[in-house]
Design a protein around this motif. Structure first.
Motif, short mmCIF file in Angstrom:
data_model
loop_
_atom_site.label_atom_id
_atom_site.label_comp_id
_atom_site.label_asym_id
_atom_site.label_seq_id
_atom_site.Cartn_x
_atom_site.Cartn_y
_atom_site.Cartn_z
N VAL A 508 1.18 47.41 28.07
CA VAL A 508 1.05 47.40 30.06
C VAL A 508 2.01 46.47 30.64
O VAL A 508 2.25 47.12 31.69
N ASN A 509 2.56 45.61 30.32
CA ASN A 509 3.93 45.64 31.04
C ASN A 509 4.59 46.06 30.40
O ASN A 509 6.30 46.30 29.59
N GLN A 510 4.71 48.43 31.53
CA GLN A 510 6.23 49.10 30.80
C GLN A 510 7.49 48.89 31.96
O GLN A 510 8.62 49.12 31.16
N ALA A 511 7.41 47.99 32.33
CA ALA A 511 9.45 47.56 33.31
C ALA A 511 9.55 46.67 31.85
O ALA A 511 10.55 47.04 32.03
N GLU A 512 8.96 46.63 31.11
CA GLU A 512 9.96 45.22 29.94
C GLU A 512 9.09 46.29 28.74
O GLU A 512 9.18 46.05 27.77
N LYS A 513 8.97 47.38 28.77
CA LYS A 513 8.53 47.90 27.39
C LYS A 513 9.79 48.22 26.29
O LYS A 513 9.83 48.52 25.50
N PHE A 514 11.03 48.05 26.62
CA PHE A 514 12.76 48.13 25.96
C PHE A 514 12.11 46.00 24.80
O PHE A 514 12.96 46.33 23.52
N ARG A 515 11.44 45.48 25.02
CA ARG A 515 10.75 44.52 24.46
C ARG A 515 10.07 45.01 23.62
O ARG A 515 10.57 43.95 21.98
N GLN A 516 9.40 46.28 23.22
CA GLN A 516 9.12 46.55 21.70
C GLN A 516 10.08 46.30 20.67
O GLN A 516 11.10 47.32 20.55
N TYR A 517 9.70 46.27 19.25
CA TYR A 517 10.23 46.40 18.16
C TYR A 517 10.28 47.69 17.82
O TYR A 517 8.94 48.99 17.41
N GLY A 518 10.87 47.85 17.13
CA GLY A 518 11.48 48.77 15.78
C GLY A 518 12.15 50.41 16.74
O GLY A 518 11.91 51.52 16.69
N LEU A 519 12.37 50.10 18.41
CA LEU A 519 12.83 51.56 19.34
C LEU A 519 14.26 52.09 19.00
O LEU A 519 14.43 52.93 19.30
N TRP A 520 14.91 51.24 18.08
CA TRP A 520 16.18 52.41 17.55
C TRP A 520 15.66 53.12 16.28
O TRP A 520 16.38 53.61 16.66
N ASP A 521 14.79 52.98 15.61
CA ASP A 521 14.08 53.81 15.27
C ASP A 521 13.58 55.29 15.18
O ASP A 521 13.36 56.50 15.31
N ARG A 522 12.68 54.97 16.90
CA ARG A 522 12.04 55.97 17.79
C ARG A 522 13.88 57.05 17.75
O ARG A 522 12.84 58.13 18.05
N TYR A 523 14.90 56.91 17.80
CA TYR A 523 16.19 57.42 18.24
C TYR A 523 16.30 58.75 17.48
O TYR A 523 16.16 60.12 17.09
N SER A 524 15.39 58.76 15.92
CA SER A 524 15.98 59.21 15.10
C SER A 524 14.57 60.06 14.68
O SER A 524 15.20 61.24 13.95
N GLU A 525 13.73 59.94 15.31
CA GLU A 525 12.28 60.80 15.72
C GLU A 525 12.71 61.44 16.51
O GLU A 525 11.87 62.74 16.20
N LEU A 526 13.26 61.35 17.52
CA LEU A 526 13.23 61.83 18.41
C LEU A 526 14.50 63.04 18.37
O LEU A 526 14.55 63.92 18.90
N TYR A 527 15.18 62.41 17.71
CA TYR A 527 16.48 63.00 17.40
C TYR A 527 17.19 63.69 15.88
O TYR A 527 17.90 62.87 15.05
#
Length: 674
Positions: A508-527
């Motif tokens: 809901v609070n997209q301005a702070e979505k960097f606080r979501q868990y596991g974003l480091w692995d999303r890089y491998s999925e995108l690249y």
């Protein structure tokens, strides 16, 4: 067990302390009554045998163990104890420190149990209690080499209480490392289910039992809720680091009990006693339900923020007071969430009242003992404007003398900060006496400012510094830039989390979505096979520059280094001139940034940072850690007509959290470049 009551009667108010004295017989408890001063003295002499002391002002009742100084009970709003009584008495409300000896491998968790109680003040307006522990050098290997003084204050008419501490080392005491200091309160889980950290970050929280039934993820603090009592929370990730805040934003946080409507809030009226400056991040409230006041820690910074004492270094510092504020609904108010609004109002009252007039430690500095410094910060950058630029929203502070930017790793003294207005004018108020350096940084400009002279604050001084000019690092005109120099990676692309690893609050609070868990692995999925390539003039950093330069997950928990490319065209090159590549980092964690120019296969990089950082901001959902700036001179002979490529390699693999966050990247031409 016999109770001895000390009662002070005055118009419209009474204030008393209850000492519970251990006796073999079980006499009927006497009714409260007025006692003489001689009875008071007699009770104090018997304090070594006391089990607890109770402070009560008619609104709130606080019980502390004697002589340890642990808060074992808080009675308010008809609730017998706001604290979790299933916990041991030393695990409800306490101060603690994490420390070790320099040669030791493990850390010691010390709850700072005191050995003596002193009633500093007791009258019709309030009381101050002092729980102390004195260092004994005969057993130093097992004891923290600090003198500890924990203070608790209850005032007339206040629904809450204050706590502060004085830590002291004397000259010649043994070397130690101190990593964390805080105050902790653990509330009744069955009562407090709603947590509020800010207007945007508040929600119904899972319980400790929910976490115990969940699935631990990549580290113990992060748990996937697989079978929570509240089915609405199923499939979410809970991690205490998702609720961290910068010091400057951490003024009030806490919990709400819906029935009876009751709020428990930690209010921090000043950050002068916290370490690392206004943008140092730390914990707030989290599942427990737990409320913290973090005074210092290595979170989001690593070893540079550890307090290291060597060669018998003396030290003395006051932490706090902070205010534990309790509230309930006013008449005709039926909405428990209004308790958050009231807590924010009380926070403003406390902030405006700083420095307080009531603490009685001789180490506390009152308003008449303090001074101020004011001035105006201007920016000189002729490549942007021929005229001086106002330091709009500059962060200006007084901290211990050091190099420019040293304030962010300074951790033993006090710091005082202010934000300049749109014209660059600033006023730093309520500064304790001492010798300081004046530091500043300005959103939109790289680097750190330091005033050339020391600022010596004396009681009552109002120092006017006049106009100060900051010349931010600059070699020549900007050829291209990526990002915004604001010391964070917030402007870059933050992906959506994995659907199975979400915290709905940040959906809901997209301005702070960097606080979501596991974003480091999303890089491998995108690249998955090729790394990020950013073409100047084509790509947009908001959508095409990943917020963290991390390693690639190639399977079987194997992470390998990655190389990003910045592609840009040059139609005109000064082969005899010097270009400048400005790289500002918002965070680094056990990383090494290597820079190569137009030759990715060159064995030796053109530049390397070496191994830097232990911010751990990537794993702990921060968008920044410690700020670092690198200014790389590039001879024109290194560049090509047409397409050029700068290769940025984060060369340390093996972990998903080894990486960096960029704040800003800029290529400047030679001074006379056109």
């Amino acid at each position: 067990m016999q109770r001895i009551n000390l009662i002070f009667v005055c118009p419209f108010f009474f204030f008393y302390i209850l000492y519970l004295m251990q006796k073999n017989n079980k006499e009927r408890l006497p009714r409260p009554g007025v006692v003489s001063s001689s009875s008071v003295a007699s009770a104090r002499k018997s304090r070594k045998k006391a089990l607890s002391v109770v402070m009560d002002n008619g609104l709130v009742n606080v019980t502390l163990s004697v002589p340890e100084g642990m808060v074992t009970g808080i009675q308010y709003n008809g609730i017998a104890n706001l604290l979790e009584e299933r916990n041991k008495e030393n695990d409800r409300g306490y101060w603690d420190i994490v420390w070790n000896l320099p040669e030791a491998h493990g850390n010691i968790f010390d709850k700072l149990a005191a050995t003596s109680l002193n009633v500093v003040l007791e009258d019709e307006n309030g009381i101050e209690l002092s729980f102390t522990r004195t260092y004994d050098d005969s057993i130093y290997e097992t004891q923290l080499s600090l003198n500890i003084d924990k203070r608790f204050i209850l005032l007339r008419g206040y629904p809450g209480f204050y706590t502060y501490g004085i830590f002291e080392r004397l000259e010649g005491w043994p070397d130690i490392n101190v990593y964390q200091g805080r105050t902790v309160f653990k509330l009744q889980e069955k009562l407090f289910e709603y947590m509020a950290v800010s207007d945007e970050r508040q929600r119904i929280m899972p319980t400790a039992d929910d976490r115990a039934r969940g699935q631990i993820l990549d580290y113990p603090e992060a748990v996937l809720l697989t079978n929570p009592a509240n089915t609405f929370l199923r499939g979410e990730v809970d991690d205490k680091y998702q609720y961290s805040s910068d010091n400057k934003d951490n003024r009030v946080h806490g919990w709400i009990c819906p029935d009876p409507p009751t709020g428990f809030w930690m209010i921090t009226p000043s950050n002068e006693f916290k370490t690392g400056g206004p943008v140092k991040q730390d914990l707030t409230s989290h599942v427990g339900p737990t409320t913290l006041s973090m005074y210092f820690s290595t979170h989001y910074a690593g070893e540079p923020l550890a307090l290291t004492f060597r060669d018998g270094e003396p030290w003395r510092k006051v932490f706090g007071p902070v205010f534990v504020y309790l509230n309930t609904l006013q008449e005709n108010d039926t909405e428990p969430l209004s308790l958050w609004a009231d807590a924010k109002e009380q926070m403003l009252i406390e902030t405006e009242s700083w420095p307080y007039s009531f603490p009685l430690s001789e180490d506390y500095s009152f308003d008449y003992q303090r001074g101020s410094a004011s001035g105006r910060l201007l920016i000189q950058d002729s490549y942007i404007s021929e005229r001086l630029i106002t330091g709009n929203s500059a962060c200006v502070g007084l901290a211990a003398p050091g190099d420019a930017g040293s304030w962010q790793t300074e951790n033993k003294a006090y710091q005082f900060w202010a934000v300049a207005d749109s014209e660059g004018y600033f006023l730093i108020k309520n500064v304790r006496p001492g010798n300081y350096s004046l530091y500043a940084w300005v959103p939109g400009y790289i680097g750190d400012y330091k005033y050339d002279f020391y600022v010596n604050i004396r009681p009552g001084n109002r120092i006017t510094l006049g106009a100060l000019t900051y010349n931010p690092p600059r070699n020549g005109p900007t050829l291209w830039e990526i990002g915004i120099p604001d010391r964070t990676a917030i402007e870059f692309f933050v992906p959506e989390p994995s659907p199975r690893l979400m915290n709905q609050l940040y959906s809901v609070n997209q301005a702070e979505k960097f606080r979501q868990y596991g974003l480091w692995d999303r890089y491998s999925e995108l690249y998955p096979s090729e790394d990020l390539v950013f073409t100047v003039g084509v790509n947009n950093y908001q959508t095409d520059w990943f917020f963290a330069h991390v390693n690639r997950n190639v399977g079987n928990k194997t992470y390998v280094p990655t190389t990003w490319q910045i592609a840009f065209d040059l139609d005109n090159i000064d082969f005899f001139g010097t270009y400048m590549l400005q790289i500002a980092l918002a965070s680094a964690n056990e990383a090494e940034l290597q820079v190569r120019i137009n030759n990715p296969d060159e064995e030796a990089p053109y530049f390397t940072t070496g191994t830097i950082g232990k911010d751990n901001a990537i794993a702990r959902h921060g968008i920044h850690g410690l700020y670092r700036l690198y200014s790389l001179e590039i001879p024109g002979s290194q560049l090509l007509f047409g397409r050029n490529i700068i290769y940025l390699t984060q060369s340390r693999g093996s972990s998903p959290w080894r990486g960096i966050m960029y704040d800003y990247v800029r290529l400047e031409g030679p001074p006379e470049y056109t």
